[in-house]
Design an enzyme around this catalytic site. Structure first.
Site, mmCIF file in Angstrom:
data_model
loop_
_atom_site.group_PDB
_atom_site.id
_atom_site.type_symbol
_atom_site.label_atom_id
_atom_site.label_comp_id
_atom_site.label_asym_id
_atom_site.label_seq_id
_atom_site.Cartn_x
_atom_site.Cartn_y
_atom_site.Cartn_z
ATOM 1 N N GLU A 145 0.813 -1.226 0.000
ATOM 2 C CA GLU A 145 0.000 0.000 0.000
ATOM 3 C C GLU A 145 0.842 1.269 0.000
ATOM 4 O O GLU A 145 0.759 2.090 0.927
ATOM 5 C CB GLU A 145 -0.974 0.006 1.182
ATOM 6 N N GLU B 154 -5.073 -8.590 0.885
ATOM 7 C CA GLU B 154 -5.775 -8.217 2.126
ATOM 8 C C GLU B 154 -7.247 -7.988 1.832
ATOM 9 O O GLU B 154 -7.593 -7.428 0.796
ATOM 10 C CB GLU B 154 -5.231 -6.918 2.725
HETATM 11 C C1 BG6 Z 1 -4.132 -1.978 5.495
HETATM 12 C C2 BG6 Z 1 -2.750 -2.296 6.003
HETATM 13 O O1 BG6 Z 1 -4.118 -0.685 5.028
HETATM 14 O O2 BG6 Z 1 -5.168 -1.946 6.403
HETATM 15 C C3 BG6 Z 1 -2.722 -3.108 7.276
HETATM 16 O O3 BG6 Z 1 -1.984 -2.906 5.016
HETATM 17 C C4 BG6 Z 1 -3.768 -2.560 8.236
HETATM 18 O O4 BG6 Z 1 -1.434 -3.095 7.806
HETATM 19 C C5 BG6 Z 1 -5.137 -2.725 7.589
HETATM 20 O O5 BG6 Z 1 -3.756 -3.137 9.507
HETATM 21 C C6 BG6 Z 1 -6.272 -2.291 8.477
HETATM 22 O O6 BG6 Z 1 -6.075 -0.973 8.900
HETATM 23 P P1 BG6 Z 1 -6.564 -0.480 10.311
HETATM 24 O O7 BG6 Z 1 -6.258 0.970 10.342
HETATM 25 O O8 BG6 Z 1 -8.009 -0.755 10.367
HETATM 26 O O9 BG6 Z 1 -5.791 -1.284 11.293
#
Ligand code: BG6
Length: 485
Positions: free
Chosen positions: A170, A388
């Site tokens: 990202e 993800e």
């Molecule tokens: C993504 C990242 O942007 O979102 C992760 O790659 C991150 O590292 C995930 O944990 C969720 O984000 P957040 O802010 O809800 O923890």
């Protein structure tokens, strides 16, 4: 498009789950590890939720065997994790730390012993603090050689056993948060510096891909991008144009560079007019064009909805004697102030009336996932690995042993169904890594916002006993993987 039946997921489909070093490992200064910019930034008062940091996190460094055992019980086919650069080379570009190398060697071997494919992310936001101090981190081209050395070290060490590699996680998120909003390290608020650092990271990405292709010819490598499809709020062509602008600004600005080696013309011209475009030399262009990813990693949480941002041009009479008008605060600002909000004349982000939201206000949009996969695949024609996708929620541990996260099952089920529709549409998909395997430290939300299939018994203030407790979603995913449907 409707189908009588959906295509089955291929037998070799990589059903996985993901994590990132800083969010799980802990052991921040153990066995020779150097500090990263997150180790430093999280200690600045007020920067993270309740002052949470990754010093211990979920202590995966000391619990990795137990965690891999749980992955195996679940039947995971792939596990995506990142390497902490400062564990391998504590000062970023100096001596290699044998104990750091050994940690990932052991982890990889343990995964392979359990028939789980490791998917390694080279960079999940944690550049060594020493490089930040020495060169200003990603702000300097000098950091590219340091990154290359780190890549060389880990490709040589693990390339014989690890097929799938992700370069940067990202890039769009960590550059914006770090250089524009100062909510991540290096704690900067300067859009021009953001674009400059972003360009240097693009070069580092290209160098890593080319090096990988030389060193690990059988392997596959690509970046993971935080993609959100853009929707116009109405059929007014001005809103459609605004959504197109947002697509260029939020997505193509990175994806075109990764896949074609060129920046989108529209945004580049706009940034040049504002005096904030990155400096791109002919050598840079050649390098960017030479490095082709083998696949694209897509992180999908939600998209965005856009509207024309109506900036009124004040008439002559509406100017005061100094030539200023209150009618269009944006246009009347000096250029360098306009440059801090370059998207203002291009689009305005608005709420989508059709989509529910998570407890953290993130839109829940499974169909958008199908839109995303189709758009990216049609445009770039590269296989996609979903690196993800998941739901952050305030999970409750009941009776010390049960977490009934049906809402997470519903979320994942809906998204996987849309992914299967995209597969049936013809999108080439390599795998799906849910975020995340265990609960982990949310960069800015501590342990309140949980994503895992496995509950970790700790909270923001205390490590408690760090027990690993499978949630209801763990058993659901286990069953799903077993049936491959
Ligand atoms: C993504 C990242 O942007 O979102 C992760 O790659 C991150 O590292 C995930 O944990 C969720 O984000 P957040 O802010 O809800 O923890």
């Amino acid at each position: 498009m409707y189908y009588k039946s959906l295509k089955r997921f291929p037998k070799k489909f990589l059903w996985g789950a993901a994590s990132a070093a800083y969010q799980i490992e802990g052991a921040w200064n153990t066995d020779g590890k150097g500090p990263s910019i997150w180790d430093t930034f999280s200690k600045i008062p007020g920067k993270t939720y309740h002052g949470t940091n990754g010093d211990v996190a979920i202590d995966h460094y000391h619990h990795y065997r137990e965690d891999v055992q749980l992955m195996s019980e679940m039947g995971l086919k792939a596990y995506r994790f990142s390497i902490a650069w400062s564990r391998i080379i504590p000062d970023g570009d100096g001596k290699v730390n044998a104990k750091g190398l050994k940690f990932y060697d052991d982890l990889i071997n343990d995964l392979l012993d359990h028939n789980i494919q490791p998917v390694i992310t080279l960079y999940h936001w944690d550049i060594p603090q020493a490089l930040q101090d020495k060169f200003g981190g990603w702000a300097s081209r000098k950091v590219i050689a340091a990154f290359k050395k780190y890549c060389q070290t880990v490709f040589a060490q693990y390339g014989d056993r690890v097929k799938y590699w992700v370069t940067f996680n990202e890039q769009n998120v960590f550059t914006a948060m770090g250089y524009r909003w100062a909510s991540h390290p290096p704690n900067v608020t300067d859009v021009k510096r953001m674009y400059a650092a972003n360009h240097i990271i693009n070069l580092a990405n290209a160098v890593a891909i080319n090096l990988f292709h030389e060193m690990v010819p059988e392997g596959k490598i690509g970046p993971s991008f935080g993609y959100g499809p853009t929707y116009p709020i109405t059929a007014d062509p001005n809103d459609v144009l605004a959504a197109d602008n947002a697509d260029d600004f939020n997505n193509n600005w990175w994806l075109d560079v990764y896949c074609r080696g060129t920046y989108p013309v529209l945004v580049m011209n706009h940034l040049k007019n504002l005096g904030i475009a990155p400096e791109v030399t002919e050598d840079d262009s050649r390098l960017l064009k030479s490095a082709k990813p083998d696949f694209l990693g897509i992180n999908y949480y939600h998209g965005g909805t856009f509207q024309q941002n109506k900036i009124e041009h004040p008439s002559k009479e509406e100017h005061d004697e100094k030539g200023f008008s209150s009618k269009d605060p944006y246009l009347m600002q000096p250029k360098d102030a306009q440059a801090q909000q370059p998207e203002t004349p291009m689009f305005k982000n608005v709420q989508n009336p059709y989509l529910p939201k998570t407890e953290w206000g993130w839109e829940i949009d499974p169909v958008g996932f199908r839109v995303a996969l189709r758009r990216v695949y049609e445009k770039y024609q590269l296989p996609i690995m979903v690196t993800e996708n998941g739901l952050g929620a305030k999970d409750q541990l009941e009776d010390g042993k049960v977490v009934n996260d049906q809402y997470r099952i519903d979320y994942l089920q809906a998204h996987i169904t849309e992914m299967q529709r995209a597969l049936t549409d013809g999108v080439e998909l390599l795998g799906y890594c849910a975020w995340s395997f265990t609960d982990l430290l949310s960069w800015l939300n501590g342990y309140k916002k949980r994503y895992g299939f496995v509950y970790i018994n700790r909270n923001d203030d205390s490590e408690l006993d760090l027990a690993r407790i499978p949630k209801k979603s763990f058993y659901w995913y286990q069953d799903f993987i077993r049936r491959n449907s």
